[in-house]
Every structure is written in structure tokens, then in C-alpha cells.
Motif scaffolding. Sequence first.
Motif, PDB file in Angstrom:
ATOM      1  N   ARG A   1     -30.583 -22.084  41.003  1.00 54.27           N
ATOM      2  CA  ARG A   1     -30.651 -22.465  39.585  1.00 54.27           C
ATOM      3  C   ARG A   1     -29.450 -21.927  38.816  1.00 54.27           C
ATOM      4  NH1 ARG A   1     -35.762 -20.548  40.200  1.00 54.27           N
ATOM      5  NH2 ARG A   1     -35.386 -18.823  38.759  1.00 54.27           N
ATOM      6  N   ALA A   2     -28.973 -20.740  39.192  1.00 55.06           N
ATOM      7  CA  ALA A   2     -27.809 -20.153  38.522  1.00 55.06           C
ATOM      8  C   ALA A   2     -26.523 -20.890  38.908  1.00 55.06           C
ATOM      9  CB  ALA A   2     -27.691 -18.677  38.883  1.00 55.06           C
ATOM     10  N   ASP A   3     -26.472 -21.424  40.134  1.00 58.21           N
ATOM     11  CA  ASP A   3     -25.266 -22.056  40.642  1.00 58.21           C
ATOM     12  C   ASP A   3     -25.165 -23.542  40.285  1.00 58.21           C
ATOM     13  OD1 ASP A   3     -22.885 -22.037  42.398  1.00 58.21           O
ATOM     14  OD2 ASP A   3     -24.109 -23.367  43.650  1.00 58.21           O
ATOM     15  N   THR A   4     -26.282 -24.230  40.347  1.00 58.99           N
ATOM     16  CA  THR A   4     -26.272 -25.687  40.177  1.00 58.99           C
ATOM     17  C   THR A   4     -27.409 -26.113  39.266  1.00 58.99           C
ATOM     18  OG1 THR A   4     -25.468 -25.896  42.454  1.00 58.99           O
ATOM     19  CG2 THR A   4     -26.333 -27.896  41.421  1.00 58.99           C
ATOM     20  N   PRO A   5     -27.119 -26.812  38.186  1.00 58.48           N
ATOM     21  CA  PRO A   5     -28.200 -27.298  37.324  1.00 58.48           C
ATOM     22  C   PRO A   5     -29.161 -28.187  38.102  1.00 58.48           C
ATOM     23  CG  PRO A   5     -26.061 -27.615  36.276  1.00 58.48           C
ATOM     24  CD  PRO A   5     -25.797 -27.206  37.704  1.00 58.48           C
TER      25      PRO A   5
END
Length: 196
Positions: A189-193
Motif C-alpha cells: 500500500r505504501a509503494d503502489t496505490p
Amino acid sequence: MPLKLLVLYGSYRHNRAGIRLARYAVAQLNARGHHAELIDAREINLPMLDRMYKEYPPGQAPEAMATLAAKIREADGFVFVTGEYNWGMQPGLKNLTDHFLEEWFWRPAAIISYSAGRLAGARAAVAWHGTLSEMGMVVISSTVTVGGIAGALDADDKPTGDGGHALEATFPRFAADLEWWANAARRQRADTPPPY
């Protein structure tokens, strides 16, 4: 890094034995360094589902619903502690869960089931699998099942007898599986929406 975990419990019965199991799960997860919180459907006391949280105009949802929606959105994962009622789900927990939808997305869910009998709520756990998946959660493969719930934990939530011994033996692997998925989902979630 500690995970934020919600342990959801749904019995409304007067003499609730399963609440001991829910409190045990919270204590064990906190002992592993996480921030686990018990969400007791009876204490929150949402009405039978009329409108989902998202169907209220901004700022008009009941306070308890808005507070819980924020907790769900902030959580890294969920543990559903479910009894089995006549081969099915506890209506209180199902009602609480159905008030929300997108708030659950993109996080893992884990199932702990129990019953008074020897099947330990396994049929309710199976029913929850499809429901939680449909609501946007990844259901981990590890489960905890506790049969003879009234004798498996004492009044202080300490495991007793054969059921308690089995609980103590299975909980560490269950927790490790949840941790793995919750950490993986948090990083993603932090890396890719999310795609939607």
C-alpha cells in the motif's frame, strides 16, 4: 514495526464464553509487540444494517460508526473471532462487518472460530472465508479453532484443558502468518496505490 490489528467479536449472548477467546487473542498479539484492539459488536451496538457508512452524507453517520470506520481504515489487519450458530455466522458480527466495505480493502483477515461442540466453529469459519474475500480482504490460510469453548479458557482468559493446550500450540503460527501478510500489505500500500 508494530502492526495495528483489530480483533472483532460478535456475540450478543448473556453468558459469552467466546469473549475470553477474543481477549486472549488481543493479549497474545499485544505480547508480540503489536497494537491490537478488541472491537466488540455488542458494545458498539450498531443497528441492524439500514445504511452502510458510505451511504451517509459526510459528517452525518452515527458517531460509533464513524469512529469504527476510522479504526478499520487505519488497521493493518483483522482477526475475526466467530462462534458458530446453527452451522452459520453470528449475526452480530456479520451485521457489524456489513456496515462497511471499502474500509476493509487491501488488508489481511484471519479467522478464529469456536463452538460448544467438537467441530470448533469450523462451519462458521468456512462461511466467513467467502464473505471476507468478497469484502476486499485476503484471508490467511492459518486458522485457530477451539471446541468446547466453555472449558478451553478460564474466567481470566487463561487456556485450560485440552482445548486450551491446542489453542496455545496453534496460536503462534497463526499470528506469524497474519504478521507476514499484514506487513506485506502495508509495504504494498505504501509503494503502489490500490488499483481501485
